[in-house]
Enzyme design. Structure first.
Site, PDB file in Angstrom:
ATOM      1  N   SER A 277      -7.576  28.808   5.270  1.00  0.00           N
ATOM      2  CA  SER A 277      -6.611  28.947   6.364  1.00  0.00           C
ATOM      3  C   SER A 277      -5.881  27.618   6.508  1.00  0.00           C
ATOM      4  O   SER A 277      -6.211  26.631   5.844  1.00  0.00           O
ATOM      5  CB  SER A 277      -7.334  29.291   7.661  1.00  0.00           C
ATOM      6  OG  SER A 277      -8.025  28.152   8.118  1.00  0.00           O
ATOM      7  N   LYS A 278      -4.928  27.598   7.423  1.00  0.00           N
ATOM      8  CA  LYS A 278      -4.112  26.391   7.649  1.00  0.00           C
ATOM      9  C   LYS A 278      -4.979  25.175   7.955  1.00  0.00           C
ATOM     10  O   LYS A 278      -4.571  24.041   7.717  1.00  0.00           O
ATOM     11  CB  LYS A 278      -3.155  26.642   8.816  1.00  0.00           C
ATOM     12  CG  LYS A 278      -2.008  27.564   8.471  1.00  0.00           C
ATOM     13  CD  LYS A 278      -0.664  26.857   8.702  1.00  0.00           C
ATOM     14  CE  LYS A 278       0.511  27.628   8.150  1.00  0.00           C
ATOM     15  NZ  LYS A 278       0.886  28.778   8.975  1.00  0.00           N
ATOM     16  N   ARG A 279      -6.161  25.455   8.509  1.00  0.00           N
ATOM     17  CA  ARG A 279      -7.085  24.372   8.831  1.00  0.00           C
ATOM     18  C   ARG A 279      -7.395  23.529   7.579  1.00  0.00           C
ATOM     19  O   ARG A 279      -7.623  22.332   7.651  1.00  0.00           O
ATOM     20  CB  ARG A 279      -8.365  25.034   9.355  1.00  0.00           C
ATOM     21  CG  ARG A 279      -9.453  24.187   9.846  1.00  0.00           C
ATOM     22  CD  ARG A 279     -10.367  25.024  10.765  1.00  0.00           C
ATOM     23  NE  ARG A 279     -10.509  26.422  10.364  1.00  0.00           N
ATOM     24  CZ  ARG A 279     -11.442  26.870   9.526  1.00  0.00           C
ATOM     25  NH1 ARG A 279     -12.285  26.047   8.969  1.00  0.00           N
ATOM     26  NH2 ARG A 279     -11.511  28.155   9.242  1.00  0.00           N
ATOM     27  N   HIS A 280      -7.388  24.186   6.423  1.00  0.00           N
ATOM     28  CA  HIS A 280      -7.712  23.470   5.186  1.00  0.00           C
ATOM     29  C   HIS A 280      -6.511  22.729   4.604  1.00  0.00           C
ATOM     30  O   HIS A 280      -6.667  21.765   3.862  1.00  0.00           O
ATOM     31  CB  HIS A 280      -8.214  24.464   4.124  1.00  0.00           C
ATOM     32  CG  HIS A 280      -9.494  25.143   4.504  1.00  0.00           C
ATOM     33  ND1 HIS A 280      -9.544  26.418   5.005  1.00  0.00           N
ATOM     34  CD2 HIS A 280     -10.775  24.705   4.450  1.00  0.00           C
ATOM     35  CE1 HIS A 280     -10.797  26.750   5.253  1.00  0.00           C
ATOM     36  NE2 HIS A 280     -11.558  25.728   4.926  1.00  0.00           N
ATOM     37  N   GLY A 281      -5.311  23.213   4.911  1.00  0.00           N
ATOM     38  CA  GLY A 281      -4.095  22.634   4.324  1.00  0.00           C
ATOM     39  C   GLY A 281      -3.069  23.739   4.179  1.00  0.00           C
ATOM     40  O   GLY A 281      -3.205  24.797   4.783  1.00  0.00           O
TER      41      GLY A 281
END
Ligand code: GLU
Length: 485
Positions: free
Chosen positions: A253-257
């Protein structure tokens, strides 16, 4: 199963974003078709009008094009089984839904969304989801209510006993109890089909032999199999792809990049590297341990047997490494164009030697977006500091550097042509004539020009990139500084 030409399809919903997972489906579908000399079809699944995003179809075309995934049939180029946009196929879905109703494999349902929500708990039977309220109403009642203009949907009539099995090319045999299957909606009251219905009708009519998609569709596949059976259609191969996770094992998800193609490109990754990286999200080429494969090479070696059901890890470090490999092997002219696009706006109107800059950067850049920071010492004059001239090994300090630059300055100003070879020669002579060590002259020059401890490329390269005027200007400024402090 009869032998048919291998046909796969990429069936995106136009959401405006090409997520890494969607792109992987497209890539594997393309590769499965190409590896078998088959056809790769593009179908736009735009039946969810609420999710429709203006311009989103263009994102799909552009991304496929940038990645080199050219389709053989699709809305833009046509083909034998079009139209390839679902909203243009509404009559077909209606016709097939009516067929199921008349066969008894589907039924009209008059329950409104509110009615269903209200009765959800009280009338819940063993079935999941919808409580099958309208499943057994008589034909007469159906006719009366439809004639009266009551709105209705069409639902699939699931068997209430027994089980349904299918074999997935990646996950193996999967069996579910029929009583656990919801009487899902096939056709909505506005006449639009649901994804669950349209995908089956279209995949059959478009002669798709291998349905490749994310594993989130595994649990719905028994329902699709029942539809194929109801129509008497051949069940295609199912190839479900593993979940994509970040390095912490959680769903990517966006949390990872960045997780979309456009965002990754904006981050400075090359489409070729992104495609290469995505190829490995759930697939490996067997005994071949190489990791860099062009799309052409992938077309030759890709095989469904190499797809693994274990969650696939998207590693940004790995992507960095792949991007570096692609930059290192890129033809110099192509690389130079990319550097120009990034560097021109940084240098603005100041002239610079593009070829030397591209040479210096090609072995050193990880992502294109790193370039502005890497070249900041070239595009702006950084503040000087005496410490920058200190080098214990070369026995250099600021005072010594000032002496060296003093002597060097007139020699450099008198240099006929400002290029690598002539600068090299001048500095070698200067070492001999002035009795200075090479490390000292290079150290002084580099700190004088760059005002930065570590630079991509050495003093001569920096001087060439900056050109005569800017180099001499910087050296004069450095001298002034060293003398003043
Ligand atoms: N439109 C669906 C999606 O974008 C397609 C899934 C499939 O490949 O069947 O997720």
């Amino acid at each position: 199963m009869t032998t048919r030409i291998t046909k796969t399809r990429f069936a995106p919903s136009p959401t405006g974003i090409m997520h890494v997972g969607n792109l992987r489906s497209a890539l594997y579908e393309y590769l499965i078709a190409k590896a078998d000399h088959g056809a790769f079809i593009l179908r736009i699944e735009d039946t969810d009008r609420e999710r429709y995003v203006e311009g989103a179809v263009d994102v799909i075309y552009r991304t496929l094009d940038q990645c080199g995934l050219h389709h053989d049939e699709g809305p833009d180029i046509g083909g034998p089984n079009g139209p390839y946009t679902q909203s243009e196929r509404l009559l077909l879905y209606r016709q097939y839904a009516d067929q199921l109703v008349s066969q008894g494999d589907a039924y009209p349902c008059f329950c409104s969304a509110t009615h269903i929500a209200e009765n959800d708990d009280s009338e819940q039977t063993e079935s999941f989801g919808y409580n099958r309220h309208c499943r057994d109403i008589s034909r007469e009642e159906v006719t009366r209510r439809t004639d009266a203009g009551e709105s209705y949907v069409i639902r699939q009539r699931m068997p209430l006993s027994g089980e349904t099995s299918f074999s997935d090319d990646v996950y193996g045999k999967i069996t579910v109890m029929n009583k656990e299957l919801e009487d899902q909606i096939l056709l909505k009251s506005d006449g639009y089909p649901t994804y669950n219905f349209a995908n089956v009708v279209d995949d059959h009519l478009m002669e798709i032999t291998h349905i490749v998609r994310g594993s989130e569709y595994l649990s719905s596949t028994p329902k699709y199999c029942l539809l194929y059976e109801a129509f008497g259609w051949e069940i295609p191969h199912f190839v479900h792809l593993p979940l994509i996770v970040g390095e912490d094992g959680r769903k990517l998800s966006k949390r990872h990049g960045s997780t979309s193609f456009d965002d990754l490109v904006n981050d400075g990754y090359l489409p070729e590297a992104i495609v290469n990286m995505i190829a490995f999200l759930g697939w490996a080429p067997g005994s071949d341990t190489r990791e860099i494969f062009s799309l052409k090479e992938l077309e030759e070696i890709f095989h469904i047997a190499g797809i693994n059901k274990a969650p696939a890890v998207f590693s940004y470090n790995k992507l960095n490494w792949m991007n570096e490999q692609y930059i290192r092997i890129m033809p110099f002219e192509t690389w130079t164009k990319l550097v120009k696009d990034t560097a021109d706006p940084c240098f603005r109107d100041t002239p610079y030697d593009l070829i030397m800059l591209a040479q210096v950067l090609q072995p050193r850049v990880t992502k294109l977006s790193d370039i502005p920071d890497m070249i900041r010492f070239l595009t702006t004059r950084l503040p000087q500091s005496r410490e920058l001239f200190f080098n214990k090994r070369a026995k250099l300090d600021a005072d010594k550097a000032a002496d060296i630059l003093d002597k060097l300055y007139p020699l450099l100003s008198a240099l006929g042509s400002w290029n690598e070879a002539d600068l090299q020669e001048l500095l070698e002579h200067a070492c001999e004539e002035l009795g200075i060590k090479k490390g000292q002259i290079m150290g002084s020059l580099r700190a004088g020009l760059a005002a930065q401890q570590v630079t991509p490329g050495g003093a001569i390269e920096t001087a060439v990139i900056l050109g005569r005027e800017e180099s001499l200007g910087r050296l004069a400024q450095a001298l002034l500084y060293l003398r003043e402090v």
